[in-house]
Enzyme design. Structure first.
Site, short mmCIF file in Angstrom:
data_model
loop_
_atom_site.label_atom_id
_atom_site.label_comp_id
_atom_site.label_asym_id
_atom_site.label_seq_id
_atom_site.Cartn_x
_atom_site.Cartn_y
_atom_site.Cartn_z
N GLU A 127 0.82 -1.21 0.00
CA GLU A 127 0.00 0.00 0.00
C GLU A 127 0.85 1.27 0.00
OE1 GLU A 127 -3.54 -0.05 2.43
OE2 GLU A 127 -3.58 -2.23 2.40
N TYR A 150 -3.04 5.04 7.25
CA TYR A 150 -2.35 3.76 7.49
C TYR A 150 -1.15 3.62 6.55
CZ TYR A 150 -1.17 -1.13 6.77
OH TYR A 150 -0.46 -2.32 6.59
#
Ligand code: NAD
Ligand code: TYD
Length: 339
Positions: A127, A150
């Site tokens: 990610e 995140y």
């Protein structure tokens, strides 16, 4: 060899601790975990009485404690998995993500440097690369363009770890893996959440149009890759780890309904996640060619085994979903369905 695994009571960490005990029975595995909502000692119940597994409750950001543990157990290598790991939670409250993932990692690196750790394996995520369009793959040299609190906290910690290699000469290896699935995953991530909802005959909240794509990696394949990276990875290098199983979210949800024998009328399209990355896909050529890793699980078999595990282990997920988490879950769930 003595290894410190951080976050060893979470999903991947617990699978890794057990994998290491099976694959390297002469190693001592010290497991440092704060036991947040995502960490559960019950997950490691089968290691009770195993003198080669030592559990220490603590925060990776507590430098004094970490340095003490590293010296006390003469730790050779650190495998760093402890983190706040859920994107939706990072949207609701980013602070703890910066605290644990960024500042905590830096404290752990500092303690590891002081204790003369021989290798530091930083478990990061795909990610950090942000979102792909309909084609192409992430490679280790793709730009770092994280979208969520995140993923930006993971990108920060991943880069800080590499900085400790470049600046201080620490032996650091970084891995960036795709979405993991398998047993003992907390029922807030897509696969266990949808499975548990289906088993309760509750609506399955699919974000947006359900066409977002993730590359799914079986947690056991991930553990194998982590051990290879620890033992054979080159210092200062990054290795992408992907399962070679790109699937649209809606395909997965339908698969879970089929496996649990529940109707598709349970699917409920809900408001999209803010900043929702469209597609992740990994080019695993580097880890395959340098370290000889390839995933052993097919996604269809892996999904079937995982869903069966949740059907057979209701006590585990009912327990981990009780207490304060239950309240959070109910509130979020209702808000999502109402949106
Ligand atoms: P998880 O949320 O299931 O477990 C995290 C564990 O870390 C828990 O046991 C928790 O108690 C512990 N922890 C949290 N804060 C801590 C702190 N300050 N000090 C000590 N322990 C703490 O996470 P997971 O899914 O097992 O992910 C493990 C790692 O892999 C994370 O670093 C995550 O970013 C990374 N990762 C996960 C995935 C995935 O699909 N699950 C994909 C890519 C990367
Ligand atoms: P998730 O398991 O949260 O992992 P990540 O966001 O780190 O990839 O989500 C996987 C995909 O499933 C993602 O595209 C968001 C989607 N999703 C839903 O559609 N509904 C849900 O309730 C959840 C938790 C996720």
């Amino acid at each position: 060899m003595n290894v410190l695994v951080t976050g060893g009571c979470g999903f991947i960490g617990s699978n890794l601790v057990k994998y290491l005990r099976r694959q390297r029975p002469d190693w001592k595995v010290v497991n440092l975990d704060k036991l947040t909502y995502a960490g559960n000692l019950e997950t490691l119940a089968d290691l009770e009485g195993d003198s080669q597994h030592v559990f220490v409750r603590g925060d990776v950001g507590n430098r004094e404690l970490v340095e003490f543990v590293l010296r006390q157990h003469r730790i050779d290598a650190v495998m760093h998995l402890a983190a706040e790991s859920h994107v939706d939670r990072s949207i609701l409250g980013p602070e703890v993500f910066i605290q644990t993932n960024v500042l905590g990692t830096q404290q752990l690196l500092e303690a590891s440097k002081a204790a003369g750790i021989k290798r530091f394996l930083m478990v990061s995520t795909d990610e950090v690369y942000g979102s792909l369009g309909p084609t192409g793959y992430f490679t280790e040299t793709s730009p770092i363009q994280p979208s969520s609190p995140y993923s930006s906290s993971k990108a920060s910690s991943d880069l800080v770890a590499l900085a400790y290699h470049h600046t201080f000469g620490m032996d650091v290896v970084v891995t960036r893996c795709s979405n993991n699935y398998g047993r003992y995953q907390f029922p807030e991530k897509l696969i266990p959440l949808m499975t548990v909802n289906a088993l309760h005959d509750r609506p399955l909240p699919v974000y947006g149009d359900g066409q977002n794509v993730r590359d799914w990696l079986h947690v056991e394949d991930h553990c194998q890759a982590l051990l290879l990276a620890l033992e054979k990875g080159r210092a200062g290098e990054v290795y992408n780890i992907g399962g070679g199983a790109e699937r649209r979210n809606i395909e997965i949800v339908r698969g879970i309904l089929q496996l649990t024998g529940k109707p598709e009328t349970l699917i409920k399209y809900v408001q999209d996640r803010p900043g929702h990355d469209r597609r992740y896909a990994i080019d695993p050529a580097k880890i395959r060619e340098e370290l000889g890793w390839t995933p052993a699980h097919t996604f269809e078999q892996g999904l079937e085994d995982t869903v069966r595990w949740y059907v057979d282990n209701r006590t585990w997920w009912e327990r981990v979903m009780s207490g304060a988490y239950r309240q959070y879950f109910e509130t979020q769930y209702k808000a999502r369905l109402a949106a």
